[in-house]
Design an enzyme around this catalytic site. Structure first.
Site, PDB file in Angstrom:
ATOM      1  N   ASP A  67     -12.625  -3.145 -27.249  1.00 29.53           N
ATOM      2  CA  ASP A  67     -12.415  -3.858 -28.519  1.00 29.53           C
ATOM      3  C   ASP A  67     -13.426  -3.419 -29.577  1.00 29.53           C
ATOM      4  O   ASP A  67     -14.353  -2.662 -29.291  1.00 29.53           O
ATOM      5  CB  ASP A  67     -12.471  -5.385 -28.302  1.00 29.53           C
ATOM      6  CG  ASP A  67     -13.636  -5.809 -27.416  1.00 29.53           C
ATOM      7  OD1 ASP A  67     -14.591  -5.017 -27.259  1.00 29.53           O
ATOM      8  OD2 ASP A  67     -13.594  -6.926 -26.881  1.00 29.53           O
ATOM      9  N   ASP A 136     -14.981 -18.977 -23.600  1.00 31.77           N
ATOM     10  CA  ASP A 136     -13.685 -19.587 -23.906  1.00 31.77           C
ATOM     11  C   ASP A 136     -12.552 -18.949 -23.090  1.00 31.77           C
ATOM     12  O   ASP A 136     -11.388 -19.267 -23.299  1.00 31.77           O
ATOM     13  CB  ASP A 136     -13.380 -19.469 -25.408  1.00 31.77           C
ATOM     14  CG  ASP A 136     -13.271 -18.029 -25.886  1.00 31.77           C
ATOM     15  OD1 ASP A 136     -13.469 -17.092 -25.067  1.00 31.77           O
ATOM     16  OD2 ASP A 136     -12.991 -17.818 -27.084  1.00 31.77           O
ATOM     17  N   HIS A 138     -11.914 -15.606 -22.956  1.00 33.62           N
ATOM     18  CA  HIS A 138     -11.371 -14.334 -23.442  1.00 33.62           C
ATOM     19  C   HIS A 138     -11.769 -13.168 -22.538  1.00 33.62           C
ATOM     20  O   HIS A 138     -12.843 -13.167 -21.945  1.00 33.62           O
ATOM     21  CB  HIS A 138     -11.712 -14.067 -24.918  1.00 33.62           C
ATOM     22  CG  HIS A 138     -13.145 -13.813 -25.250  1.00 33.62           C
ATOM     23  ND1 HIS A 138     -13.772 -14.366 -26.349  1.00 33.62           N
ATOM     24  CD2 HIS A 138     -14.089 -13.052 -24.647  1.00 33.62           C
ATOM     25  CE1 HIS A 138     -15.017 -13.940 -26.404  1.00 33.62           C
ATOM     26  NE2 HIS A 138     -15.244 -13.155 -25.388  1.00 33.62           N
ATOM     27  N   GLU A 143      -8.416 -13.883 -27.377  1.00 32.78           N
ATOM     28  CA  GLU A 143      -8.877 -15.258 -27.505  1.00 32.78           C
ATOM     29  C   GLU A 143      -7.838 -16.228 -26.936  1.00 32.78           C
ATOM     30  O   GLU A 143      -6.666 -15.869 -26.751  1.00 32.78           O
ATOM     31  CB  GLU A 143      -9.105 -15.559 -28.992  1.00 32.78           C
ATOM     32  CG  GLU A 143     -10.248 -14.753 -29.620  1.00 32.78           C
ATOM     33  CD  GLU A 143     -11.628 -15.308 -29.264  1.00 32.78           C
ATOM     34  OE1 GLU A 143     -11.914 -15.507 -28.069  1.00 32.78           O
ATOM     35  OE2 GLU A 143     -12.424 -15.522 -30.189  1.00 32.78           O
TER      36      GLU A 143
HETATM   37  P1  PGA Z   1     -21.330 -11.334 -22.760  1.00 35.40           P
HETATM   38  O1  PGA Z   1     -19.923 -11.392 -23.473  1.00 35.40           O
HETATM   39  O2  PGA Z   1     -21.246 -10.264 -21.741  1.00 35.40           O
HETATM   40  O3  PGA Z   1     -22.292 -10.972 -23.860  1.00 35.40           O
HETATM   41  O4  PGA Z   1     -21.577 -12.688 -22.161  1.00 35.40           O
HETATM   42  C1  PGA Z   1     -18.771 -11.398 -22.693  1.00 35.40           C
HETATM   43  C2  PGA Z   1     -17.568 -11.566 -23.577  1.00 35.40           C
HETATM   44  O5  PGA Z   1     -17.642 -12.306 -24.569  1.00 35.40           O
HETATM   45  O6  PGA Z   1     -16.526 -10.974 -23.258  1.00 35.40           O
END
Ligand code: PGA
Length: 258
Positions: A67, A136, A138, A143
């Site tokens: 992404d 959340d 994702h 999302e």
């Molecule tokens: P993080 O993010 O590895 O910084 O916890 C994971 C994500 O939001 O996919």
């Protein structure tokens, strides 16, 4: 889903590296989809160590990053182009063209997203997709409410994700409202998937993704539909799993006993 609870995040990261190394040994031109974020940093550091020591040669792999933010210049400190350069291209001794990142500055974003899908298909599909998970639910930037049949496309970030990202960007105002992300269906077409999750803050969402109902409200729960997913966790991220004891029991068995 295979669920493995390691003694700590470092050991989980080393195990993820082992899987990448085994794949590349069997298929030197493997196609990988890789995440950004804090979670995979130890895995990238371990991969870099193995490359530096001459144990691992990634010279023929192709990498598709999951992404990118819409509208951030590629050289912005928080862009995932910058992350890919800093954490992957340089440390893993890759040529820049081996690592593709969605172009969030493209004038025609839907066209750029379609071309990304075409490039993945032209490469022969993704052999291994490594994922983090947002609080959340994702995966990549799919999302909550993302279609579980979604392809690479533009998404709007939720207020919760904007708040999480505000720490890195310094303030919520600076966080782009839109992103481009591989879709849930794009991810589910990978031949194998590793989900990495570390720390207490991920425990609830890991439980929902692994044991909860499959729902677009928790896009990571769609991984239950895939036949070859391994969730690699530390003890804190596994705290809310109801079958924690069972996963530990299975992990202690030899493969032909399971
Ligand atoms: P993080 O993010 O590895 O910084 O916890 C994971 C994500 O939001 O996919």
């Amino acid at each position: 889903m295979e669920v493995i609870i390691y003694p700590d995040a470092r050991e989980a990261s080393v195990a993820a590296c082992d899987r990448i190394q085994a794949l590349v040994a069997a298929k030197p031109d493997a196609v990988l989809a890789l995440p950004t974020g804090n979670t995979p940093r130890a895995m990238y550091a371990e991969l870099a160590k193995r490359v530096a020591q001459g144990e691992l040669d990634l010279g023929r792999v192709q990498i598709f990053m999951l992404d990118e933010f819409v509208g951030l210049p590629h050289d912005h400190e928080q862009s995932y182009h910058t992350f890919a350069q800093r954490e992957i291209v340089g440390p893993l001794n890759l040529r820049p063209e081996q690592v593709r990142v969605l172009d969030g500055t493209a004038s025609d974003l839907p066209r750029m997203c379609a071309a990304y899908e075409e490039a993945i298909a032209a490469a022969g599909g993704i052999d291994l997709c490594v994922l983090g998970i947002g609080q959340d639910g994702h995966i990549a930037f799919n999302e909550p409410s993302s279609s579980l049949a979604s392809r690479t496309r533009v998404k709007a970030l939720t207020p919760a994700t904007i708040k999480e990202q505000a720490r890195a960007f310094g303030e919520a105002q600076a966080v782009p409202r839109h992103v481009v992300t591989m879709g849930v269906a794009t991810i589910l077409e990978a031949k194998r998937i590793i989900l990495l999750a570390f720390g207490r803050s991920k425990a609830l969402v890991v439980a929902k993704a692994v044991e909860g109902p499959i729902t677009a409200f928790v896009p990571a729960s769609a991984l239950q539909m895939h036949p070859a997913v391994t969730a690699m966790l530390d003890p804190e991220a596994s705290e809310d799993l109801r079958l924690q004891e069972y996963y530990q029991l299975i992990a202690a068995l030899t493969p032909n006993e399971t």
